[in-house]
Design a protein around this motif. Structure first.
Motif, PDB file in Angstrom:
ATOM      1  N   GLU A   1      21.347 -38.176  80.962  1.00 36.64           N
ATOM      2  CA  GLU A   1      21.079 -39.051  82.108  1.00 36.64           C
ATOM      3  C   GLU A   1      19.819 -38.628  82.850  1.00 36.64           C
ATOM      4  OE1 GLU A   1      21.701 -42.375  84.191  1.00 36.64           O
ATOM      5  OE2 GLU A   1      23.267 -41.745  82.796  1.00 36.64           O
ATOM      6  N   GLY A   2      18.868 -39.550  82.962  1.00 37.59           N
ATOM      7  CA  GLY A   2      17.624 -39.293  83.681  1.00 37.59           C
ATOM      8  C   GLY A   2      16.580 -38.535  82.892  1.00 37.59           C
ATOM      9  N   GLY A   3      16.881 -38.174  81.662  1.00 34.69           N
ATOM     10  CA  GLY A   3      15.949 -37.402  80.836  1.00 34.69           C
ATOM     11  C   GLY A   3      14.967 -38.284  80.079  1.00 34.69           C
ATOM     12  N   SER A   4      13.941 -37.664  79.573  1.00 39.25           N
ATOM     13  CA  SER A   4      12.925 -38.353  78.776  1.00 39.25           C
ATOM     14  C   SER A   4      13.409 -38.503  77.335  1.00 39.25           C
ATOM     15  CB  SER A   4      11.626 -37.545  78.776  1.00 39.25           C
ATOM     16  OG  SER A   4      10.771 -37.971  77.724  1.00 39.25           O
ATOM     17  N   PRO A   5      13.358 -39.715  76.778  1.00 39.08           N
ATOM     18  CA  PRO A   5      13.777 -39.870  75.387  1.00 39.08           C
ATOM     19  C   PRO A   5      12.886 -39.089  74.415  1.00 39.08           C
ATOM     20  CG  PRO A   5      12.825 -41.915  76.228  1.00 39.08           C
ATOM     21  CD  PRO A   5      12.937 -40.978  77.380  1.00 39.08           C
ATOM     22  N   MET A   6      11.635 -38.882  74.782  1.00 42.06           N
ATOM     23  CA  MET A   6      10.732 -38.116  73.927  1.00 42.06           C
ATOM     24  C   MET A   6      11.064 -36.622  73.997  1.00 42.06           C
ATOM     25  SD  MET A   6       9.062 -40.587  72.697  1.00 42.06           S
ATOM     26  CE  MET A   6       7.675 -39.908  71.849  1.00 42.06           C
ATOM     27  N   ASP A   7      11.184 -36.091  75.186  1.00 42.75           N
ATOM     28  CA  ASP A   7      11.458 -34.663  75.354  1.00 42.75           C
ATOM     29  C   ASP A   7      12.829 -34.256  74.810  1.00 42.75           C
ATOM     30  OD1 ASP A   7       9.000 -34.501  76.602  1.00 42.75           O
ATOM     31  OD2 ASP A   7       9.838 -34.402  78.631  1.00 42.75           O
ATOM     32  N   MET A   8      13.791 -35.131  74.929  1.00 46.03           N
ATOM     33  CA  MET A   8      15.153 -34.831  74.483  1.00 46.03           C
ATOM     34  C   MET A   8      15.402 -35.229  73.027  1.00 46.03           C
ATOM     35  SD  MET A   8      16.877 -33.333  76.832  1.00 46.03           S
ATOM     36  CE  MET A   8      15.492 -32.380  77.356  1.00 46.03           C
ATOM     37  N   ARG A   9      14.359 -35.686  72.358  1.00 47.65           N
ATOM     38  CA  ARG A   9      14.424 -36.093  70.946  1.00 47.65           C
ATOM     39  C   ARG A   9      15.421 -37.225  70.702  1.00 47.65           C
ATOM     40  NH1 ARG A   9      14.598 -30.053  68.656  1.00 47.65           N
ATOM     41  NH2 ARG A   9      12.491 -29.452  69.181  1.00 47.65           N
ATOM     42  N   CYS A  10      15.468 -38.162  71.625  1.00 44.31           N
ATOM     43  CA  CYS A  10      16.365 -39.312  71.490  1.00 44.31           C
ATOM     44  C   CYS A  10      15.594 -40.567  71.078  1.00 44.31           C
ATOM     45  CB  CYS A  10      17.092 -39.562  72.802  1.00 44.31           C
ATOM     46  SG  CYS A  10      18.264 -38.249  73.220  1.00 44.31           S
TER      47      CYS A  10
ATOM     48  N   HIS B   1       7.708 -45.358  78.983  1.00 46.50           N
ATOM     49  CA  HIS B   1       9.150 -45.560  78.868  1.00 46.50           C
ATOM     50  C   HIS B   1       9.879 -45.068  80.104  1.00 46.50           C
ATOM     51  CE1 HIS B   1       9.576 -41.266  78.013  1.00 46.50           C
ATOM     52  NE2 HIS B   1       8.548 -41.415  77.221  1.00 46.50           N
ATOM     53  N   THR B   2      11.049 -45.671  80.348  1.00 46.37           N
ATOM     54  CA  THR B   2      11.895 -45.229  81.450  1.00 46.37           C
ATOM     55  C   THR B   2      12.692 -44.015  81.005  1.00 46.37           C
ATOM     56  OG1 THR B   2      13.788 -46.589  80.779  1.00 46.37           O
ATOM     57  CG2 THR B   2      12.193 -47.591  82.310  1.00 46.37           C
ATOM     58  N   ALA B   3      13.288 -43.359  81.964  1.00 43.32           N
ATOM     59  CA  ALA B   3      14.241 -42.299  81.658  1.00 43.32           C
ATOM     60  C   ALA B   3      15.471 -42.948  81.032  1.00 43.32           C
ATOM     61  CB  ALA B   3      14.625 -41.556  82.941  1.00 43.32           C
ATOM     62  N   MET B   4      16.299 -42.125  80.406  1.00 46.29           N
ATOM     63  CA  MET B   4      17.488 -42.633  79.711  1.00 46.29           C
ATOM     64  C   MET B   4      18.674 -42.742  80.666  1.00 46.29           C
ATOM     65  SD  MET B   4      17.334 -40.307  76.273  1.00 46.29           S
ATOM     66  CE  MET B   4      17.266 -38.762  77.174  1.00 46.29           C
ATOM     67  N   THR B   5      19.553 -43.670  80.314  1.00 43.79           N
ATOM     68  CA  THR B   5      20.838 -43.772  81.004  1.00 43.79           C
ATOM     69  C   THR B   5      21.935 -43.751  79.943  1.00 43.79           C
ATOM     70  OG1 THR B   5      22.088 -44.954  82.690  1.00 43.79           O
ATOM     71  CG2 THR B   5      20.919 -46.307  81.091  1.00 43.79           C
ATOM     72  N   ALA B   6      23.012 -43.061  80.241  1.00 45.71           N
ATOM     73  CA  ALA B   6      24.112 -42.941  79.281  1.00 45.71           C
ATOM     74  C   ALA B   6      24.770 -44.308  79.079  1.00 45.71           C
ATOM     75  CB  ALA B   6      25.134 -41.929  79.779  1.00 45.71           C
ATOM     76  N   THR B   7      24.925 -44.696  77.842  1.00 46.13           N
ATOM     77  CA  THR B   7      25.577 -45.958  77.493  1.00 46.13           C
ATOM     78  C   THR B   7      26.406 -45.737  76.237  1.00 46.13           C
ATOM     79  OG1 THR B   7      23.600 -46.631  76.268  1.00 46.13           O
ATOM     80  CG2 THR B   7      23.840 -47.500  78.491  1.00 46.13           C
ATOM     81  N   ARG B   8      27.281 -46.675  75.999  1.00 48.34           N
ATOM     82  CA  ARG B   8      28.076 -46.616  74.774  1.00 48.34           C
ATOM     83  C   ARG B   8      28.254 -48.044  74.279  1.00 48.34           C
ATOM     84  NH1 ARG B   8      32.624 -45.135  78.653  1.00 48.34           N
ATOM     85  NH2 ARG B   8      33.837 -47.047  78.696  1.00 48.34           N
ATOM     86  N   PRO B   9      28.750 -48.218  73.072  1.00 46.31           N
ATOM     87  CA  PRO B   9      28.926 -49.570  72.554  1.00 46.31           C
ATOM     88  C   PRO B   9      29.730 -50.441  73.525  1.00 46.31           C
ATOM     89  CG  PRO B   9      29.192 -48.001  70.792  1.00 46.31           C
ATOM     90  CD  PRO B   9      29.089 -47.207  72.076  1.00 46.31           C
ATOM     91  N   GLY B  10      29.224 -51.651  73.726  1.00 44.05           N
ATOM     92  CA  GLY B  10      29.841 -52.606  74.641  1.00 44.05           C
ATOM     93  C   GLY B  10      29.172 -52.655  76.005  1.00 44.05           C
TER      94      GLY B  10
END
Length: 164
Positions: free
Chosen positions: A38-47, A115-124
């Motif tokens: 949550e709130g992390g960079s998708p690039m830095d966190m390898r996501c 890019h924006t920071a990430m937010t935790a999500t799941r299917p649906g």
């Protein structure tokens, strides 16, 4: 006159018995999962290595905006390119912690992805993103639902008639 330094003499380095260990980790894959991202960079966190594009939109100004989902990290976020300095994006998940924003600050960012920071999500989960251009301020929004992972293909067993 030529001067030669032999290993171990006159300050010349000795050859290493073992090559030096790398100081960078060899671990690959994401550095976080779900709420830890949550709130992390998708690039830095390898996501951002293999995210799915949930939706894509070309704005009235010609910028491209993608709503993305990283199945391995369990996160969503937005990226844009072809934007102008001052253009912004916002991304949020229904029931999420907060709205994340990113802005094109300089020419280098305008020429690459922002890019924006990430937010935790799941299917649906329903995810919404908005583009806010610097030029006329007309907000363009779209949304998508995180897909459920594909169901595994069932193996069909065939029975052979028994001969008893």
């Amino acid at each position: 006159m030529a001067l030669f330094l032999l290993p171990g003499r006159h300050g010349a380095p000795l050859p290493a018995a073992h090559p030096p260990a790398s100081s960078s980790p060899s671990v690959t894959g994401p550095r976080c999962r779900g709420t830890a991202c949550e709130g992390g960079s998708p690039m830095d966190m390898r996501c951002a290595t293999a995210p799915e594009t949930l939706a894509e939109h070309v704005t009235a100004t010609g910028a491209s905006v993608q709503l993305r989902y990283s199945r391995e990290c369990g996160t969503s976020g937005t990226r844009m390119w072809g934007a102008r300095i001052g253009d912004r994006i916002e991304s949020e998940a229904a029931g999420g912690v907060r709205t994340y924003r990113a802005e094109v600050k300089d020419r280098a960012e305008a020429d690459t992805y922002v890019h924006t920071a990430m937010t935790a999500t799941r299917p649906g989960t329903l995810v919404r993103t908005c583009f806010l251009p610097t030029a006329d301020g007309r907000k363009e929004c779209f949304e998508a639902r995180v897909d459920r992972p594909p169901e595994p293909t069932p193996r069909i067993r065939t029975s052979h008639p028994s001969t008893t």
